[in-house]
Enzyme design. Structure first.
Site, mmCIF file in Angstrom:
data_model
loop_
_atom_site.group_PDB
_atom_site.id
_atom_site.type_symbol
_atom_site.label_atom_id
_atom_site.label_comp_id
_atom_site.label_asym_id
_atom_site.label_seq_id
_atom_site.Cartn_x
_atom_site.Cartn_y
_atom_site.Cartn_z
ATOM 1 N N ASP A 428 0.885 -1.400 -0.020
ATOM 2 C CA ASP A 428 -0.089 -0.104 -0.053
ATOM 3 C C ASP A 428 0.820 1.308 0.092
ATOM 4 O O ASP A 428 2.205 1.254 -0.001
ATOM 5 C CB ASP A 428 -0.747 -0.080 1.153
ATOM 6 C CG ASP A 428 -2.036 0.976 1.309
ATOM 7 O OD1 ASP A 428 -2.261 1.637 0.301
ATOM 8 O OD2 ASP A 428 -2.558 1.105 2.396
ATOM 9 N N GLU A 431 2.780 5.280 -3.918
ATOM 10 C CA GLU A 431 2.966 6.450 -4.849
ATOM 11 C C GLU A 431 4.029 7.066 -4.949
ATOM 12 O O GLU A 431 4.132 7.558 -5.994
ATOM 13 C CB GLU A 431 1.664 7.164 -4.581
ATOM 14 C CG GLU A 431 0.223 6.790 -4.724
ATOM 15 C CD GLU A 431 -0.194 5.597 -3.707
ATOM 16 O OE1 GLU A 431 0.373 6.027 -2.507
ATOM 17 O OE2 GLU A 431 -0.735 4.594 -4.065
ATOM 18 N N ASP A 549 -8.893 3.940 -1.999
ATOM 19 C CA ASP A 549 -9.956 4.195 -1.030
ATOM 20 C C ASP A 549 -11.297 4.723 -1.590
ATOM 21 O O ASP A 549 -11.399 6.062 -1.367
ATOM 22 C CB ASP A 549 -9.327 5.345 -0.011
ATOM 23 C CG ASP A 549 -8.054 4.738 0.564
ATOM 24 O OD1 ASP A 549 -7.948 3.305 0.822
ATOM 25 O OD2 ASP A 549 -7.417 5.380 1.271
#
Ligand code: NAG
Ligand code: NAG
Ligand code: NAG
Ligand code: NAG
Ligand code: NAG
Ligand code: NAG
Ligand code: NAG
Ligand code: NAG
Length: 861
Positions: A428, A431, A549
Site C-alpha cells: 500500500d 505512490e 480508498d
C-alpha cells in the site's frame, strides 16, 4: 488547414473553462503552443522496417514551458504485425527515458520488409504553418493525426496533438475514477500518482497513458511510453498530450477488436502474471481490527454464516507502532498470528498482510539500520537522507534504483516471512505517499513523533517557483498546491542521479517488481500474490490491484464498474473495488447491492475504514443472504473465471469486460458501464440505485439465459426491465457459449474438489462452444490442460487442445439450456448410466462420470 489546438482552445475559452484552467493554473506563460515553430525534416531515410528522420526546429524557439530542443530524431518502426512504434527523441538523448530494467518492453527491430502493422501505416506530413507531423493510417482513415499542430519538444514540456472524430469513443487513460467512456468533449486526464481517496475525475494512485478507441466498429489503441507527469486532454475533435519531460515515445495497436488491442498492448508492456487459484476467493479486510482475537471472530463468523471466506487480511493494525516487519506485542503478538495462520491453513484458508514502503527513520529499528548500512534510501538534492512522514512517523523511502535495494527488501521480507509465512502481500502507500511536503523530518530531534499534518493548521509552505523541478513551467492538473504534496519531493535524488520529478510515477511498479522477485526467489515454485495500490504500464506482470480508498456511496458503487473495466484496458485484469465501500458508513442495502456486484469483480475483497460501521458480510441478514447467493454463483463459476484469467495471462484479454468489447457494432453500448461481462459469456446486471427493486439494463441481440431459472430472454439491442429483489443479482448466460462450473463451497480448494458440470447454452442455430483451462493453480511451472467444447447436431465434443495436466475430477453433469427430448446419453457410442430431468426448455443430465483427460463425443439420443 486545421488550426493549432491551442488557438482552438483559446477560441473555446468560454465554452471550456476547465480546460482553460490548465493554462491559467500554469499561469506564468499564456497560450500553450500556438506560437511554436514546429520542426522540419533535415534528413530522411528508409529503414528495413520503417523510416527515420532527423528533425530541426523550424523557426525561433518558443520556449513556451521550458527550453526548445533544436534537434530531434524520429524513428517509425513496424514492430510486429499488430504494433507500430513512432518515437521522437532528442538527438542528444539527454531527456529521461524509462529503462528496460524498470519496465522490460518487448523490443522488436521490426517486421522484415514491413510497410504496415496489421494494416496500420505511418507517414510524415508537412504544413507551412506548423511544420512536420505524422499520420497513422488504417486504409485511408487517419487514426492518429498530428498534422496541423506544431510539435513542441522542450526539456520540460512536450506537446503532441492528434485529431479525433467528433464524439470519439475513447477508453482508458488513468487512473482516475470516471465513467468508462471518457467524455470526448471535456476530459483532462492527469497522470501523476497520488494518494487521494478516489475523488471523481481526479488523478489517483496509478498512471496509464494508454487508450483504446472504437471507430467505425473497429478498435485501435495508443500508448505513450513516458514516466513524467502529464495531462491528456480530450476536446471535441482532438486529443492533446502535455508532458513534463522525456520523449514522445508512441506505440499504436492495430486491433481491430478490443481483445486484439489488449493482446497487442500487453505483448509490449508485459502479460499479466499467473495468480494462485485461491486468489479468486472472497477476501475480507478492515482497517481497525483491534486484536488477533477479533480477526479470529471475523473468520468464525463468516463460517457460522455460511459465507465463503478465502483469506483474512490485516491492515497496519498488526504492526508495532505501525512499522513494517513488526507485530504489536499485546494486540497482535507473533505467537497469536502464527496460531491464526496455522488455523487458517488447516481449513484451506489464507492470510494476507499489509506492508508499506516507508521505513521509520530510527537507528534503533533494525530494518532502517540495515537499509542505511546498505545505502538504499532516497536522498535529498544535497545528498542527505530524505525524511518524510507516514504512519510510523518520520520515515525514509526505499530507493528502488539503489543497487542494494532489492537485496535489502528481499532480506527484510525474508526475515518477516520466516516468522510468519503469510500467503500474499498487500503493498500500500506506494505512490509513494508521504503526509508532509518535503523532507520534513530533516534536522528534527531524534525520537520526535510528528503530528499528523491534517490535524494541525500549519499553512502550506510557499511554493518555490524558481525551482523548475518543484514548479515546472507547465502545471499539470494535479489538484494539490504543488507536485510534491503527499509524496516524495520532486527534487529528491535516486541512486542513479535521477530526480524524483522524472520517475515519480514508477515507484509502485518498481516496488511491485522487487516484491514479486523477492517472493519468487524465496519460493521459486510458487505463484506469488502481490496486491499493489500504485501501478504503471506493465504492472499487470508483477501485481494485482484494488481501486483504493473509495466511499460507501451509490455513486462509488457505480463508478467501480468503470474503474474495474479501466484496468482491463491497462493490462491489470486482477482488479476490484473495496466491496461495501471503504470510507464512510455503508448501509445494509448498499452493502447487499455491493456484494451482488463485487462477487463478480475479478478480485473480490471487502474492506472498511476504521471509523466506519463494521461491514463484514455477516453483519446484516439481508447482506448475508445476498452474499451467499452471489458468491455461490461466483464459486460455481471459478473454473470459468480461471479460464478467463488464463486468457489474460496468454493474450492480455480482460477478465471483466464492457459490453462494447463484445458488441462493438451496437452504438447503444458504447458508454455502458452499468453491466459487466465476465469473459465473453456471463453478463452481470447489478442494481446501482437505492430503493430499486427492478433494474433496466441492456441486452444485445440474441438469447440470454437466466442463471437461476434458465428462462431465455430474447435480447433485442434494447433495454429490458428485470426484477431485482434485494437479495438477488441478475446474471445471464450468453447463448452459444458453454460454461464450465463446479459445485460452490466455502473455499476455492473445496470447490475445486467437486465434479465438473458444463452449462451448454445453445443459440438459435442449436450450437454452442466453450473452453476450459486447468492446471495446479499454485505453481509457476505447472503442467496445464486446455480443453475445447463444441456442441452441434445434438452432440457435445470434448477436444483436447494442449497440455498434459491430469484433471482429477470427472464431468458429472450437463445442463443443456434450450435442448429438449433427450432420452439417453452415449459417450463414444457407449450408452451411459445417468439421470435425465427436464424443466422448462432445459434438460439436466446428471450422475455421469466422464473422464475429461481424453477426447470424447457425447451424443444426446
Ligand atoms: C468539464 O469538466 C469539468 C471537470 O469535470 C467540469 O467541472 C466542467 O463543468 C465541464 N465543462 C463543461 C463545459 O462541461
Ligand atoms: C461474531 O459473532 C459473535 C456471535 O454473534 C458476536 O458476539 C461477535 O461480536 C462477532 N464478532 C465479530 C468481530 O464480528
Ligand atoms: C551495498 O551494501 C553494502 C553493505 O551490505 C555496502 O558496503 C555497499 O556500499 C552498498 N553498495 C552501494 C552501491 O551502496
Ligand atoms: C525507535 O525504535 C526503538 C526500537 O524499536 C523504539 O523503542 C522507539 O520507540 C523508536 N522511536 C520512535 C520515535 O518510534
Ligand atoms: C528555490 O529554488 C531555487 C532553485 O533551486 C533555489 O536557488 C532557491 O534557494 C530556492 N528558494 C528557497 C526559498 O528555497
Ligand atoms: C458512522 O456511524 C458511526 C456509528 O453510528 C457514527 O459515530 C459516525 O459518525 C458515522 N460516520 C459518518 C461519516 O457518518
Ligand atoms: C420454451 O421455448 C419456447 C419457444 O422459444 C417459448 O415460447 C417458451 O416460452 C419457452 N418456455 C419456457 C418455460 O421458457
Ligand atoms: C473416445 O474416443 C476417443 C477417440 O477414439 C478416445 O481417444 C477417447 O479415449 C475416448 N474417450 C472416452 C471417454 O472413452
Amino acid at each position: 488547414m486545421p488550426r493549432p489546438f491551442s488557438r482552438l482552445m483559446r477560441r473555446a475559452a468560454r465554452a471550456l473553462p476547465a480546460l482553460l484552467c490548465a493554462v491559467s493554473v500554469a499561469g506564468h506563460r499564456e497560450g500553450l503552443a500556438s506560437d511554436c515553430p514546429g520542426y522540419r525534416v533535415a534528413h530522411f531515410a528508409d529503414t528495413p522496417h520503417g523510416f527515420s528522420a532527423a528533425l530541426t526546429l523550424a523557426g525561433p524557439p518558443c520556449n513556451v514551458f521550458g527550453t526548445d530542443i533544436g534537434d530531434l530524431l524520429l524513428h517509425a518502426t513496424y514492430e510486429t504485425s499488430g504494433r507500430l512504434h513512432v518515437h521522437i527523441e532528442d538527438a542528444a538523448r539527454a531527456q529521461y527515458q524509462i529503462p528496460d530494467a524498470v519496465l522490460p518492453l518487448d523490443r522488436r527491430c521490426g517486421v522484415e520488409g514491413g510497410s504496415s502493422s496489421g494494416g496500420l501505416r505511418v507517414k510524415l506530413v508537412h504544413s507551412e504553418e506548423s511544420g512536420v507531423g505524422f499520420q497513422v493510417l488504417r486504409g485511408s482513415e487517419a487514426i492518429f493525426d498530428t498534422a496541423g499542430w506544431p510539435l513542441v519538444f522542450e526539456d520540460q514540456y512536450i506537446e503532441v496533438t492528434s485529431r479525433l472524430p467528433t464524439d470519439a469513443n475513447i477508453y482508458g487513460l488513468g487512473e482516475t475514477p470516471d465513467w468508462f467512456r471518457r467524455d470526448p468533449r471535456n476530459t483532462t486526464r492527469t497522470l501523476w500518482n497520488r494518494d487521494a481517496p478516489d475523488p471523481f475525475r481526479e488523478n489517483v494512485y496509478g498512471s496509464h497513458a494508454v487508450y483504446m478507441e472504437l471507430r467505425g466498429g473497429q478498435f485501435h489503441g495508443a500508448y505513450l511510453h513516458n514516466s513524467h507527469g502529464m495531462d491528456v486532454v480530450l476536446t471535441d475533435g482532438a486529443i492533446q498530450y502535455r508532458v513534463l519531460g522525456g520523449t514522445a515515445d508512441f506505440y499504436f495497436f492495430a486491433g481491430p477488436t478490443a481483445l486484439d488491442v489488449a493482446d497487442q498492448y500487453t505483448a509490449l508492456v508485459g502479460r499479466p502474471s499467473q495468480i494462485p487459484y485461491w486468489a479468486l476467493g472472497l477476501h475480507n479486510c478492515r482497517w481497525g481490527y483491534r486484536s488477533v482475537g477479533e480477526v479470529d471472530q471475523v473468520i468464525a463468523n463468516y463460517s457460522q454464516a455460511r459465507i465463503p471466506l478465502e483469506a483474512a487480511w490485516t491492515d497496519i493494525d498488526y504492526m508495532d507502532a505501525r512499522r513494517d516487519f513488526t507485530f504489536d506485542s499485546s494486540a497482535f503478538p507473533l505467537a497469536g498470528m502464527q496460531r491464526q495462520l496455522a488455523e487458517l491453513h488447516a481449513r484451506g484458508q489464507k492470510m494476507i498482510l499489509i506492508v508499506d514502503p516507508a521505513i521509520q527513520a530510527n537507528g534503533s529499528y533494525a530494518p532502517y539500520a540495515r537499509g542505511r548500512e546498505m545505502d538504499v534510501f532516497v536522498r535529498r538534492s544535497d545528498g542527505s537522507e530524505y525524511i518524510g512522514q507516514v504512519w510510523p512517523g518520520y520515515t525514509a523511502f526505499p530507493d528502488w534504483f539503489a543497487p542494494n535495494a532489492s537485496r535489502w527488501w528481499a532480506g527484510e521480507l525474508g526475515r518477516f516471512l520466516d516468522e510468519l509465512p503469510v500467503d500474499g502481500l498487500w503493498i500500500d502507500m506506494n505512490e509513494a505517499s508521504s503526509f508532509c511536503t518535503g523532507s520534513c523530518g530533516s534536522g528534527r530531534p531524534a525520537g520526535e513523533v510528528p503530528e499528523l499534518p491534517w490535524l494541525t493548521d500549519r499553512p502550506h509552505r510557499p511554493v518555490n517557483r524558481s525551482n523548475p523541478l518543484l514548479a515546472p513551467p507547465y502545471a499539470i492538473h494535479n489538484p494539490e498546491a504543488e507536485l510534491s504534496d503527499k509524496t516524495i519531493e520532486t527534487t529528491a535524488l535516486h541512486a542513479n542521479g535521477v530526480a524524483e520529478y522524472h520517475v515519480h510515477n514508477l515507484y509502485g511498479l518498481m516496488e511491485s517488481r522487487v516484491t514479486r522477485d523477492a517472493l519468487v526467489a524465496r519460493q521459486p515454485a510458487a505463484r506469488p500474490f502481490v496486491l499493489s495500490r500504485s501501478t504503471f504500464a506493465g504492472s499487470g506482470a508483477v501485481a494485482s490491484h484494488w481501486t483504493g480508498d473509495n466511499s460507501a456511496t451509490w455513486l462509488d458503487l457505480h463508478v467501480s464498474i468503470a474503474t474495474v473495466l479501466d484496468f482491463g484496458v491497462f493490462g491489470i485484469p486482477m482488479v476490484g473495488a473495496d466491496i461495501c465501500g471503504f470510507a464512510g458508513n455503508t448501509t445494509a442495502e448498499l452493502c447487499a447491492r455491493w456484494i451482488e456486484l463485487g462477487a463478480f469483480y475479478p478480485f473480490a475483497r471487502v474492506h472498511n475504514n476504521m471509523d466506519a460501521v463494521p461491514q463484514e458480510l455477516y453483519r446484516w441478514p439481508t447482506v448475508a443472504e445476498a452474499a451467499r447467493r452471489a458468491l455461490a454463483v461466483r464459486y460455481a463459476l471459478l473454473p470459468y473465471i480461471y479460464t478467463a484469467y488464463q486468457d489474460a495471462v496468454e493474450r492480455g484479454w480482460p477478465v471483466a469486460r464492457p459490453l462494447v468489447f463484445e458488441f462493438p457494432a451496437v452504438p447503444a453500448v458504447a458508454d455502458n458501464d452499468r453491466q459487466l461481462l465476465l469473459g465473453d459469456a456471463i453478463l452481470v446486471s447489478p442494481v446501482l440505485a437505492e430503493g430499486a427493486r427492478t433494474v433496466a439494463v441492456f441486452f444485445p441481440r440474441g438469447r440470454w439465459y437466466d442463471w437461476y431459472d434458465h428462462s431465455a430472454l430474447a435480447g433485442a439491442d434494447a433495454a429490458v426491465t428485470l426484477d431485482a429483489p434485494l437479495e438477488h443479482v441478475n446474471v445471464h448466460i450468453r447463448a452459444g457459449r458453454i460454461v464450465p462450473v463446479q459445485h460452490p463451497a466455502m473455499t476455492t480448494a473445496e470447490s475445486r474438489c467437486s465434479d465438473y458440470e458444463l452449462i451448454v447454452a445453445v443459440a438459435e442455430d442449436n450450437t454452442a462452444a466453450g473452453r476450459l483451462y486447468l492446471d495446479d493453480g499454485a505453481t509457476l511451472a505447472s503442467p496445464h490442460r486446455w480443453l475445447g467444447f463444441a456442441y452441434r447436431d445434438r452432440t457435445l465434443w470434448i477436444e483436447q487442445q494442449s497440455g498434459s495436466y491430469t484433471v482429477p475430477r470427472p464431468l458429472a453433469k450437463l445442463t443443456l439450456l434450450g435442448v429438449l427430448g433427450v432420452r439417453a446419453v452415449a459417450v463414444n457410442g457407449t450408452a451411459q448410466a445417468c439421470t435425465i430431468e427436464t424443466a422448462g426448455n432445459s434438460t439436466m443430465v446428471s450422475a455421469l462420470h466422464i473422464d475429461i483427460n481424453a477426447p470424447a463425443r457425447i451424443s444426446l439420443l
